[in-house]
Design a protein around this motif. Structure first.
Motif, PDB file in Angstrom:
ATOM      1  N   THR A  53       0.631  -5.400  14.503  1.00  0.00           N
ATOM      2  CA  THR A  53      -0.519  -5.843  13.706  1.00  0.00           C
ATOM      3  C   THR A  53      -0.969  -4.736  12.748  1.00  0.00           C
ATOM      4  O   THR A  53      -1.353  -5.017  11.620  1.00  0.00           O
ATOM      5  CB  THR A  53      -1.693  -6.263  14.607  1.00  0.00           C
ATOM      6  N   ALA A  56       1.622  -4.589   9.943  1.00  0.00           N
ATOM      7  CA  ALA A  56       1.408  -5.712   9.021  1.00  0.00           C
ATOM      8  C   ALA A  56       0.183  -5.456   8.138  1.00  0.00           C
ATOM      9  O   ALA A  56       0.205  -5.741   6.933  1.00  0.00           O
ATOM     10  CB  ALA A  56       1.241  -7.008   9.804  1.00  0.00           C
ATOM     11  N   THR A  60       0.034  -5.151   4.103  1.00  0.00           N
ATOM     12  CA  THR A  60      -0.872  -5.995   3.319  1.00  0.00           C
ATOM     13  C   THR A  60      -1.758  -5.143   2.421  1.00  0.00           C
ATOM     14  O   THR A  60      -1.904  -5.415   1.229  1.00  0.00           O
ATOM     15  CB  THR A  60      -1.742  -6.861   4.256  1.00  0.00           C
TER      16      THR A  60
END
Length: 105
Positions: A53, A56, A60
Motif C-alpha cells: 500500500t 502504491a 500515485t
C-alpha cells in the motif's frame, strides 16, 4: 542480486526535494498519512521491506511505477567451482582384502 532504493532520485526527477513535500503529496494525491519520521526514513534510507500500500501510494504521489523506485541488478552470482572429489580405486580395494574375495553385488 542487488536491490537499490531510488525514491530520492525518482522524487528529484519530479521536483520533489524534501520529505515534507513528499509527505504532502502522499496525503493529497494518495490519501496516505505517514509520520514525518516514516517519510524521512523512506527518503533517506534503503528500507528492508515496503508495504504494498505504501509502494502504491508513492507511485500515485510521484506519478511513477515501482520500476522507477526500485532497481534490481539481476546479474547472476558466480559461485566458486568445487574441485572434483577423488574416486576410490575399486581394483585396489578388492585385492587388498587379505586374499578374500568380495561378496557378489
Amino acid at each position: 542480486m542487488k536491490i537499490r532504493w531510488r525514491l530520492r532520485m525518482a522524487a528529484a526527477q519530479r521536483e520533489v526535494w524534501t520529505g515534507t513535500e513528499l509527505r504532502r503529496l502522499l496525503a493529497e494525491k494518495a490519501g496516505l498519512e505517514l509520520s514525518s519520521a516514516s517519510v524521512s526514513a523512506l527518503f533517506t534510507k534503503e528500507p528492508s521491506q515496503v508495504k504494498m500500500t505504501t509502494l502504491a501510494a508513492l507511485c500515485t504521489a510521484l506519478e511513477c511505477t515501482p520500476n522507477d523506485l526500485i532497481e534490481i541488478d539481476i546479474t547472476p552470482v558466480e559461485r566458486p567451482v568445487a574441485p572434483p572429489r577423488p574416486v576410490a580405486d575399486v581394483s585396489k580395494a578388492v585385492g587388498s582384502a587379505r586374499g578374500r574375495s568380495m561378496p557378489p553385488l
